[in-house]
Design an enzyme around this catalytic site. Structure first.
Site, PDB file in Angstrom:
ATOM      1  N   ILE A 145       0.828  -1.206   0.000  1.00  0.00           N
ATOM      2  CA  ILE A 145       0.000   0.000   0.000  1.00  0.00           C
ATOM      3  C   ILE A 145       0.865   1.260   0.000  1.00  0.00           C
ATOM      4  O   ILE A 145       0.383   2.350   0.267  1.00  0.00           O
ATOM      5  CB  ILE A 145      -0.946   0.005   1.232  1.00  0.00           C
ATOM      6  CG1 ILE A 145      -0.138  -0.157   2.519  1.00  0.00           C
ATOM      7  CG2 ILE A 145      -1.995  -1.097   1.101  1.00  0.00           C
ATOM      8  CD1 ILE A 145      -0.976  -0.066   3.792  1.00  0.00           C
ATOM      9  N   ASP A 146       2.158   1.079  -0.323  1.00  0.00           N
ATOM     10  CA  ASP A 146       3.099   2.183  -0.147  1.00  0.00           C
ATOM     11  C   ASP A 146       3.256   3.101  -1.357  1.00  0.00           C
ATOM     12  O   ASP A 146       3.937   4.113  -1.283  1.00  0.00           O
ATOM     13  CB  ASP A 146       4.475   1.623   0.245  1.00  0.00           C
ATOM     14  CG  ASP A 146       4.899   0.484  -0.678  1.00  0.00           C
ATOM     15  OD1 ASP A 146       4.646   0.577  -1.895  1.00  0.00           O
ATOM     16  OD2 ASP A 146       5.466  -0.503  -0.182  1.00  0.00           O
ATOM     17  N   HIS A 199      -5.110  -4.126  -1.955  1.00  0.00           N
ATOM     18  CA  HIS A 199      -5.403  -3.667  -0.589  1.00  0.00           C
ATOM     19  C   HIS A 199      -5.485  -2.140  -0.506  1.00  0.00           C
ATOM     20  O   HIS A 199      -5.399  -1.568   0.584  1.00  0.00           O
ATOM     21  CB  HIS A 199      -4.343  -4.175   0.393  1.00  0.00           C
ATOM     22  CG  HIS A 199      -4.539  -5.598   0.795  1.00  0.00           C
ATOM     23  ND1 HIS A 199      -3.698  -6.251   1.662  1.00  0.00           N
ATOM     24  CD2 HIS A 199      -5.490  -6.492   0.459  1.00  0.00           C
ATOM     25  CE1 HIS A 199      -4.127  -7.497   1.826  1.00  0.00           C
ATOM     26  NE2 HIS A 199      -5.202  -7.666   1.106  1.00  0.00           N
TER      27      HIS A 199
END
Ligand SMILES: [Zn+2]
Length: 250
Positions: free
Chosen positions: A114-115, A130
């Site tokens: 999710i970065d 996600h």
């Protein structure tokens, strides 16, 4: 495994990449660990970091829908401390994947990370199953905000101009995975001719169920530990992702 084996496997992998046109890369944690973003479940992951301030809470709870809406101050404090990826740069794997996309060889990266590091490396076809910390929105009016706001806000809770609470576009515990990312992932997998998968865990439902949608011939597995899927691999690596991708020419 000897170095010779490794070189042979790299050569096989390079040949597969050279002859493929619709590569899909899938990972289940870990890529960004090599850029020093902690993943969730590994030995050094987020869940195993000892932290007195949050000791009374289960890690799953701190990143859950219930925590966000029942105890938003706790949620945002944890988020602010643990999820800040702003200073982190893409690693060799992100960069190689972006170059494969530019060379018209890669149709998608499917990721649970999710970065936002793929986008930093200029990848465009990224399906984030996600969600991402790189999008922040108001849950009431839908207005989008700069994601930095969740690390710089001065109130105890970040608010929208309309007065409602902001939130990251990350799939929290107890929430459904985004349908769009999943559908796009399935479509990319069905038409793919080389599936490369990196995982550190096979246990986390439901992203692992995506694998059944791949109908192609070649399957490359890169993982640190053995899994039940290893026997299906055309080429198998137990080396780190960076070790493998630093040897690949695009
Ligand atoms: Zn609003």
């Amino acid at each position: 495994m000897t170095t010779f084996d490794f070189q042979e496997r790299i050569k096989q992998f390079q040949d597969l990449i050279d002859t493929s046109r619709r590569i899909v890369f899938f990972w289940w944690a870990g890529v960004s660990t090599e850029s020093w973003v902690p993943d969730f479940r590994s030995k050094d992951g987020l869940y195993n970091q000892h932290d007195v301030q949050f000791e009374q809470y289960q890690p799953e709870y701190l990143l859950s829908h219930s925590c966000l809406y029942d105890e938003p101050k706790v949620f945002f404090e944890y988020y602010k401390q643990k999820m800040d990826c702003r200073g982190i740069q893409p690693n060799i794997t992100h960069i190689t994947l972006a170059n494969l996309e530019k060379s018209w060889k890669l149709s998608a990266v499917i990721t649970q990370n999710i970065d936002g590091l793929h986008q930093k490396a200029w990848s465009k076809k990224v399906f984030e199953v996600h969600g991402t910390t790189q999008r922040v929105y108001c849950d009431a009016c839908g207005k989008l905000y700069d994601p930095d706001i969740l690390f710089t806000f001065t109130w105890s809770i970040p608010y929208c101009d309309c007065g409602w609470m902001l939130r990251p576009d990350v799939t929290l515990y107890e929430e459904q995975l985004p349908m769009k990312a999943r559908q796009e992932s399935v479509l990319a997998l069905r038409t793919s001719d080389l599936f490369i998968i990196w995982w550190t865990s096979l246990t986390v439902y439901p992203a692992n169920t995506l694998i059944q949608y791949y109908w192609g011939e070649h399957f490359v597995i890169i993982n640190r530990d053995s899994t039940s899927q290893d026997r299906f691999a055309t080429v198998l690596f137990h080396e780190n992702l960076g070790e493998v991708f630093s040897k690949i020419q695009v």
